[in-house]
Write a protein that holds these residues in place. Structure first.
Motif, short mmCIF file in Angstrom:
data_model
loop_
_atom_site.label_atom_id
_atom_site.label_comp_id
_atom_site.label_asym_id
_atom_site.label_seq_id
_atom_site.Cartn_x
_atom_site.Cartn_y
_atom_site.Cartn_z
N GLY A 1 0.82 -1.21 0.00
CA GLY A 1 0.00 0.00 0.00
C GLY A 1 0.85 1.26 0.00
N LYS B 1 5.47 5.59 -4.32
CA LYS B 1 6.23 5.17 -5.51
C LYS B 1 7.75 5.39 -5.38
N ASP C 1 2.63 1.70 -3.42
CA ASP C 1 1.69 2.20 -4.43
C ASP C 1 1.42 3.68 -4.26
N LYS C 2 1.46 4.17 -3.01
CA LYS C 2 1.14 5.57 -2.73
C LYS C 2 2.31 6.50 -3.03
#
Length: 253
Positions: free
Chosen positions: A113, A119, A116-117
């Motif tokens: 998570g 990067k 993904d946020k």
């Protein structure tokens, strides 16, 4: 998996002098730096994850390493602050996600998570390992570019952390801190007799001493503190270009 594996062997396992501490930190810096140099950006965005359970001493290496990382992403991504800070600072964030039994969430899911946020360009995952040789406990730092599967050393496999699962390069940095009782018994007998154990005899030992018994040295608390400090210093020098050993200490005061 096929990949690059590096083992740094300690000359003095006590890590009780500044000279030896510096040697270990610089060796970690050099080896981790090789992976960072493969990334196209001169100053890549780096995420450091300290895996493990901070409440269980032999498993607390990762969280303790993270405590001493010089984090800088919060100023690097701020355009107003970025030009005012030390230009040697890389873009670094660090956290300890905890373990499933404490958080109720898979470590891999938490890391996925966050990746993904924000990067990052690369993930450096630090964890305590289970050893196949008693002699390697607290005497080696093992680094690889194939990722890591938390809990696999004690038969409790969790979600794999690798480039295949996260979409970014993953470098694992680990130190063996425990060994199972079977391995310890096998090593003791082989050292005493000078011969390798017969497979059936080894299985008999396993049934006798218990395959689920995990052993760690009596000085594990001191060993974890010293090793975590050496690894964190090495990582700080690797991710902040131009930092030397003394610079790290200044930032953490």
């Amino acid at each position: 998996k096929k990949g690059t594996y590096v083992t740094i062997e300690l000359k003095n396992v006590e890590l009780n002098t500044l000279e030896i501490h510096r040697e270990v930190a610089c060796a970690v810096r050099d080896e981790v730096g090789r992976y960072l140099n493969k990334i196209y950006r001169k100053m890549p965005s780096v995420m450091i994850a300290g895996l493990g359970n901070r409440f269980v001493t032999p498993d607390a290496l990762g969280p303790k390493v993270v405590e001493n990382i010089v984090v800088s992403r919060h100023v690097r991504v701020n355009e107003q602050l970025s030009s005012e800070v030390d230009q040697r600072l890389g873009e670094v964030c660090a956290f300890a996600p905890g373990v499933l039994g404490v958080t109720g969430v898979e470590t891999g899911e938490i890391i996925q998570g966050i990746v993904d946020k924000i990067k990052p360009d690369i993930l450096l995952a630090v964890d305590a390992l289970a050893s196949r040789k008693t002699s390697r406990i607290n005497t080696t730092v093992q680094i690889s570019d194939t990722g890591i599967v938390p809990g696999s050393g004690i038969g409790n496999r969790r979600m794999e952390l690798s480039e295949e699962t996260l979409g970014i390069p993953v470098v694992a940095i680990g130190v063996p801190t425990v060994v199972d009782a079977m391995t310890m018994a096998k090593d003791l007998i082989e050292n005493a007799t000078g011969q390798e154990l017969d497979e059936q005899f080894a299985e008999g030992i396993s049934r006798t001493c218990g395959a689920d018994t995990i052993v760690t040295p009596k000085n594990i608390d001191i060993a974890i503190e010293r090793m975590a400090q050496a690894i964190s210093n090495g990582l700080n020098m690797a991710v902040h270009k131009g930092f030397d050993f003394n610079d790290v200490s200044d930032y953490l005061m």
